[in-house]
Design a protein around this motif. Structure first.
Motif, PDB file in Angstrom:
ATOM      1  N   PHE A  66       0.818  -1.218   0.000  1.00  0.00           N
ATOM      2  CA  PHE A  66       0.000   0.000   0.000  1.00  0.00           C
ATOM      3  C   PHE A  66       0.855   1.273   0.000  1.00  0.00           C
ATOM      4  CE2 PHE A  66      -3.522  -2.589   2.228  1.00  0.00           C
ATOM      5  CZ  PHE A  66      -4.115  -2.895   1.011  1.00  0.00           C
ATOM      6  N   THR A  67       1.977   1.280   0.743  1.00  0.00           N
ATOM      7  CA  THR A  67       2.788   2.504   0.802  1.00  0.00           C
ATOM      8  C   THR A  67       3.335   2.840  -0.581  1.00  0.00           C
ATOM      9  OG1 THR A  67       3.440   1.990   3.065  1.00  0.00           O
ATOM     10  CG2 THR A  67       4.785   3.598   1.919  1.00  0.00           C
ATOM     11  N   GLU A  85       9.336  -4.580  -7.192  1.00  0.00           N
ATOM     12  CA  GLU A  85       8.733  -5.455  -6.179  1.00  0.00           C
ATOM     13  C   GLU A  85       9.409  -6.821  -6.245  1.00  0.00           C
ATOM     14  OE1 GLU A  85       6.449  -5.647  -3.592  1.00  0.00           O
ATOM     15  OE2 GLU A  85       7.016  -7.763  -3.665  1.00  0.00           O
ATOM     16  N   SER A  86       9.907  -7.291  -5.098  1.00  0.00           N
ATOM     17  CA  SER A  86      10.663  -8.544  -5.128  1.00  0.00           C
ATOM     18  C   SER A  86       9.768  -9.736  -5.476  1.00  0.00           C
ATOM     19  CB  SER A  86      11.348  -8.789  -3.785  1.00  0.00           C
ATOM     20  OG  SER A  86      10.402  -8.824  -2.765  1.00  0.00           O
ATOM     21  N   SER A 142       0.240  -5.982   2.958  1.00  0.00           N
ATOM     22  CA  SER A 142      -0.906  -5.365   2.278  1.00  0.00           C
ATOM     23  C   SER A 142      -1.868  -6.391   1.688  1.00  0.00           C
ATOM     24  CB  SER A 142      -0.416  -4.400   1.193  1.00  0.00           C
ATOM     25  OG  SER A 142       0.364  -3.386   1.791  1.00  0.00           O
ATOM     26  N   ASN A 191      -3.647  -8.646   5.320  1.00  0.00           N
ATOM     27  CA  ASN A 191      -4.056  -8.086   6.620  1.00  0.00           C
ATOM     28  C   ASN A 191      -5.527  -8.272   6.947  1.00  0.00           C
ATOM     29  OD1 ASN A 191      -5.532  -5.583   5.685  1.00  0.00           O
ATOM     30  ND2 ASN A 191      -3.576  -5.374   4.635  1.00  0.00           N
ATOM     31  N   GLY A 192      -5.907  -7.707   8.101  1.00  0.00           N
ATOM     32  CA  GLY A 192      -7.276  -7.851   8.595  1.00  0.00           C
ATOM     33  C   GLY A 192      -8.290  -6.973   7.891  1.00  0.00           C
ATOM     34  N   TRP A 217      -8.822  -3.762   8.090  1.00  0.00           N
ATOM     35  CA  TRP A 217      -9.342  -2.596   8.811  1.00  0.00           C
ATOM     36  C   TRP A 217      -8.753  -1.339   8.185  1.00  0.00           C
ATOM     37  CZ3 TRP A 217     -10.223  -2.308  14.637  1.00  0.00           C
ATOM     38  CH2 TRP A 217     -10.678  -3.533  15.144  1.00  0.00           C
ATOM     39  N   VAL A 227      15.353  -5.654  -4.728  1.00  0.00           N
ATOM     40  CA  VAL A 227      16.380  -4.620  -4.578  1.00  0.00           C
ATOM     41  C   VAL A 227      17.325  -5.066  -3.470  1.00  0.00           C
ATOM     42  CG1 VAL A 227      16.777  -2.211  -3.898  1.00  0.00           C
ATOM     43  CG2 VAL A 227      14.857  -2.793  -5.412  1.00  0.00           C
ATOM     44  N   GLY A 231       0.664  -2.320  13.595  1.00  0.00           N
ATOM     45  CA  GLY A 231      -0.451  -3.063  12.969  1.00  0.00           C
ATOM     46  C   GLY A 231      -1.504  -2.158  12.363  1.00  0.00           C
ATOM     47  N   GLY A 275      -1.631   0.023   9.360  1.00  0.00           N
ATOM     48  CA  GLY A 275      -1.034   0.631   8.173  1.00  0.00           C
ATOM     49  C   GLY A 275      -1.929   0.736   6.959  1.00  0.00           C
ATOM     50  N   VAL A 276      -3.141   0.206   7.024  1.00  0.00           N
ATOM     51  CA  VAL A 276      -3.944   0.191   5.798  1.00  0.00           C
ATOM     52  C   VAL A 276      -4.359   1.616   5.419  1.00  0.00           C
ATOM     53  CG1 VAL A 276      -6.041  -0.675   4.696  1.00  0.00           C
ATOM     54  CG2 VAL A 276      -4.698  -2.184   6.162  1.00  0.00           C
TER      55      VAL A 276
HETATM   56  C1  FAD Z   1      -1.731 -10.402   9.380  1.00  0.00           C
HETATM   57  C2  FAD Z   1      -1.732  -8.896   9.378  1.00  0.00           C
HETATM   58  C3  FAD Z   1      -2.909  -8.219   9.701  1.00  0.00           C
HETATM   59  C4  FAD Z   1      -2.946  -6.814   9.669  1.00  0.00           C
HETATM   60  N1  FAD Z   1      -4.136  -6.175   9.848  1.00  0.00           N
HETATM   61  C5  FAD Z   1      -4.216  -4.838   9.667  1.00  0.00           C
HETATM   62  C6  FAD Z   1      -5.470  -4.181   9.671  1.00  0.00           C
HETATM   63  O1  FAD Z   1      -6.516  -4.811   9.770  1.00  0.00           O
HETATM   64  N2  FAD Z   1      -5.492  -2.823   9.547  1.00  0.00           N
HETATM   65  C7  FAD Z   1      -4.348  -2.095   9.414  1.00  0.00           C
HETATM   66  O2  FAD Z   1      -4.424  -0.864   9.347  1.00  0.00           O
HETATM   67  N3  FAD Z   1      -3.135  -2.709   9.333  1.00  0.00           N
HETATM   68  C8  FAD Z   1      -3.059  -4.047   9.431  1.00  0.00           C
HETATM   69  N4  FAD Z   1      -1.852  -4.682   9.295  1.00  0.00           N
HETATM   70  C9  FAD Z   1      -0.687  -3.871   8.935  1.00  0.00           C
HETATM   71  C10 FAD Z   1      -0.763  -3.445   7.456  1.00  0.00           C
HETATM   72  O3  FAD Z   1      -1.131  -4.538   6.659  1.00  0.00           O
HETATM   73  C11 FAD Z   1       0.572  -2.896   7.015  1.00  0.00           C
HETATM   74  O4  FAD Z   1       0.961  -1.868   7.908  1.00  0.00           O
HETATM   75  C12 FAD Z   1       0.561  -2.310   5.611  1.00  0.00           C
HETATM   76  O5  FAD Z   1      -0.024  -3.203   4.706  1.00  0.00           O
HETATM   77  C13 FAD Z   1       1.981  -1.964   5.219  1.00  0.00           C
HETATM   78  O6  FAD Z   1       2.019  -1.667   3.857  1.00  0.00           O
HETATM   79  P1  FAD Z   1       3.435  -1.471   3.191  1.00  0.00           P
HETATM   80  O7  FAD Z   1       3.204  -1.222   1.751  1.00  0.00           O
HETATM   81  O8  FAD Z   1       4.195  -0.434   3.919  1.00  0.00           O
HETATM   82  O9  FAD Z   1       4.204  -2.837   3.432  1.00  0.00           O
HETATM   83  P2  FAD Z   1       3.988  -4.272   2.717  1.00  0.00           P
HETATM   84  O10 FAD Z   1       2.591  -4.482   2.326  1.00  0.00           O
HETATM   85  O11 FAD Z   1       4.621  -5.286   3.589  1.00  0.00           O
HETATM   86  O12 FAD Z   1       4.786  -4.105   1.376  1.00  0.00           O
HETATM   87  C14 FAD Z   1       6.175  -4.139   1.298  1.00  0.00           C
HETATM   88  C15 FAD Z   1       6.509  -4.719  -0.076  1.00  0.00           C
HETATM   89  O13 FAD Z   1       7.878  -4.563  -0.329  1.00  0.00           O
HETATM   90  C16 FAD Z   1       8.345  -5.721  -0.990  1.00  0.00           C
HETATM   91  N5  FAD Z   1       9.775  -5.783  -0.745  1.00  0.00           N
HETATM   92  C17 FAD Z   1      10.393  -5.998   0.435  1.00  0.00           C
HETATM   93  N6  FAD Z   1      11.716  -5.965   0.313  1.00  0.00           N
HETATM   94  C18 FAD Z   1      11.953  -5.699  -0.983  1.00  0.00           C
HETATM   95  C19 FAD Z   1      13.130  -5.537  -1.738  1.00  0.00           C
HETATM   96  N7  FAD Z   1      14.334  -5.653  -1.182  1.00  0.00           N
HETATM   97  N8  FAD Z   1      13.035  -5.277  -3.076  1.00  0.00           N
HETATM   98  C20 FAD Z   1      11.806  -5.134  -3.656  1.00  0.00           C
HETATM   99  N9  FAD Z   1      10.653  -5.287  -2.968  1.00  0.00           N
HETATM  100  C21 FAD Z   1      10.721  -5.561  -1.663  1.00  0.00           C
HETATM  101  C22 FAD Z   1       7.569  -6.848  -0.348  1.00  0.00           C
HETATM  102  O14 FAD Z   1       7.545  -8.011  -1.144  1.00  0.00           O
HETATM  103  C23 FAD Z   1       6.203  -6.211  -0.166  1.00  0.00           C
HETATM  104  O15 FAD Z   1       5.355  -6.445  -1.265  1.00  0.00           O
HETATM  105  C24 FAD Z   1      -1.766  -6.081   9.349  1.00  0.00           C
HETATM  106  C25 FAD Z   1      -0.587  -6.763   9.048  1.00  0.00           C
HETATM  107  C26 FAD Z   1      -0.563  -8.153   9.058  1.00  0.00           C
HETATM  108  C27 FAD Z   1       0.708  -8.867   8.703  1.00  0.00           C
END
Ligand code: FAD
Length: 465
Positions: A46-47, A68-69, A77, A80-81, A83, A221, A385, A387-388
């Motif tokens: 999502f970020t 994206e790896s 993303s 997750n749950g 929310w 990366v 937890g 981050g959505v």
């Molecule tokens: C089981 C679970 C339940 C959750 N429930 C909730 C909820 O209900 N509500 C809520 O607000 N938050 C929830 N969270 C937290 C929320 O899902 C995360 O905070 C949010 O999705 C983070 O998004 P992100 O894009 O920062 O990280 P991520 O979604 O983890 O994305 C990071 C991406 O980077 C890629 N990546 C990593 N390293 C590399 C690299 N070296 N080179 C290239 N790509 C790479 C990964 O493959 C991944 O796709 C939950 C998390 C989990 C695990």
């Protein structure tokens, strides 16, 4: 974590959510050779995706490359749950220290408004992800838990939040919403929606491509440096490089102690019949938390199931992020038991799916977004937890920072760094495992005695959460 596996099988192995996507998402080509771009984003969760979306909405002429790896939505993303919570990790005192009381409140209002922002964009982009804004409940089943939720509402009032932001419900008013067994009360807040997260991630990936971004999957990366992202098959030179790797950050050269990966485990029940739903109520599809220290989080899914998550595989030495195997049968059993203790009528319910994922926690237990204009390095994450919704706010803020704009978003107190790193191993391992064991012990004692546990208080003080 390598780009192995193909098509439907690979996606379905990520989480049960992907089995609801038919046809399964297509795979994208890896980076093949070196190239230049205006902005290179590392990580298609999502970020990363909201950053790309916001940048291209603001300036369609930008060249944005996402590396994206694995596949879009591979990380938290897509697991997750679901929310979409109008809340951000880190307590209000933390934000007030950084931005004063007005800054803390501005951040709170910004994240609340983000829930509607996500609803608006998903509707405008035709992303069908079961977005329903029904608010959220923290349900108390013991008098001690009721004291905690009452204190939360009182704290809301002390910070100037009104009944339009949160209310304390008594037992009958709680069970009228959702028939939780033995509920003695709840905090209700309207600032939350539920989504099917994998559908949101996949739909967002497509929206970003429609706007002109290029996404390379299967492209890990290995190192991020000034104006540079390096991979085994080439490098991207860019004016700005955004780190959006959350719990996987430790796999990047030199970033081992930035983010602690925490595993959370989820289950999804079979589709429940109409009689069960009418017995449970739950018509507004509120998201729900129980009142334990090591809580479970729950949603009524758009597909007619209950998805529930909580503790997962314990912390792995050296911040390893191995969530690619199914959770242990003990973890699944314990989540199912928790579900049945909330809804005893589900004693025979079948669990159709179980999976786990990793979320990222920085030492300050609160997220940050930031940029170093000299090196062109930008970052967003550390949501613990929550981050959505926060990832959308981060994406919009990062876009403003990259474009050099001074806006209400770039003045929010989470703009900056992530603070101190985690201690090195073996201290990190001993500390995290120790605090978790204390929390577990505190939950058992508090359930049994209905008294605040001293061990729980100590764990809270040590961990700052
Ligand atoms: C089981 C679970 C339940 C959750 N429930 C909730 C909820 O209900 N509500 C809520 O607000 N938050 C929830 N969270 C937290 C929320 O899902 C995360 O905070 C949010 O999705 C983070 O998004 P992100 O894009 O920062 O990280 P991520 O979604 O983890 O994305 C990071 C991406 O980077 C890629 N990546 C990593 N390293 C590399 C690299 N070296 N080179 C290239 N790509 C790479 C990964 O493959 C991944 O796709 C939950 C998390 C989990 C695990």
């Amino acid at each position: 974590m390598t780009g192995t596996g193909h098509g439907a099988t690979r996606h379905r192995a990520i989480s049960f959510w992907y089995s609801e996507i038919d046809p399964p998402p297509r795979r994208r080509d890896p980076l093949d050779g070196s190239r230049e771009a205006d902005v290179c984003i590392v990580g298609a969760g999502f970020t990363g995706l909201w950053t790309a979306y916001s940048l291209l909405k603001a300036d369609p002429s930008l060249e944005v490359v996402v590396l994206e790896s694995e596949v879009v939505g591979f990380g938290a993303s897509g697991r997750n749950g679901g929310w979409v919570e109008g809340r951000i990790a880190g307590d209000r005192e933390h934000w007030a220290e950084l931005g004063g009381r007005s800054g803390a409140l501005a951040l709170e209002r910004a994240i609340q408004a983000t829930v509607d922002e996500i609803g608006k964009v998903t509707a405008a982009e035709g992303i069908e992800c079961d977005f329903t804004k029904g608010g959220t409940l923290t349900v108390a089943q013991t008098p001690l838990q009721l004291e905690k939720v009452r204190a939360e509402v009182e704290e809301d009032r002390a910070w100037g939040l009104g009944p339009e932001d949160s209310v304390l419900l008594d037992g009958p008013a709680t069970t009228e919403r959702v028939a939780v067994d033995g509920a003695v009360g709840a905090r209700y807040s309207p600032h939350c929606a539920r989504v099917q997260p994998a559908k949101l991630a996949v739909g967002l990936g497509e929206a970003v491509e429609r706007l002109g971004a290029t996404i390379h999957e299967g492209t890990r990366v290995t190192e991020i440096g000034p104006h540079l992202a390096r991979t085994a098959t080439g490098e991207v030179r860019a004016k700005f490089v955004v780190r959006a790797t959350e719990a996987y950050t430790a796999t990047l050269a030199g970033q081992r102690r930035v983010m602690l990966p925490i595993t959370s485990c989820m289950i999804a029940t079979e589709v429940l019949g109409p009689e069960t739903w009418s017995a449970l109520g739950w018509e507004a599809a509120e998201t729900m938390l129980d009142g334990a220290r090591r809580f479970v989080y729950i949603q009524r899914t758009g597909g007619g199931r209950i998805a529930l998550g909580g503790r997962g595989t314990p912390y792995r030495y050296g911040s390893r992020t191995d969530a690619e195997h199914p959770p242990s049968s003990d973890a699944v059993r314990s989540l199912r038991e928790r579900l049945v203790s909330l809804f005893p009528a589900l004693g025979d319910v079948t669990v159709d799916g179980a999976w786990q994922g990793v979320l990222g926690a920085p030492r300050q237990w609160a997220p940050a977004v930031g940029i170093d204009r000299q090196t062109g390095l930008a970052w967003g994450g550390g949501y613990v937890g929550e981050g959505v919704a926060a990832a959308n706010l981060a994406g919009r803020t990062l876009a403003d920072l990259i474009l050099g704009r001074d806006t209400d978003l770039t003045r929010l107190p989470w703009v900056g760094g992530l603070g101190r790193p985690w201690p090195p191993e073996p201290l990190r391992f001993a500390g995290v495992r120790g605090v978790n064991a204390m929390m577990e012990m505190a939950d058992r004692r508090e359930w049994r005695t209905d008294q605040t546990s001293l061990v729980g208080r100590v764990a809270h003080l040590i961990s700052g959460r």
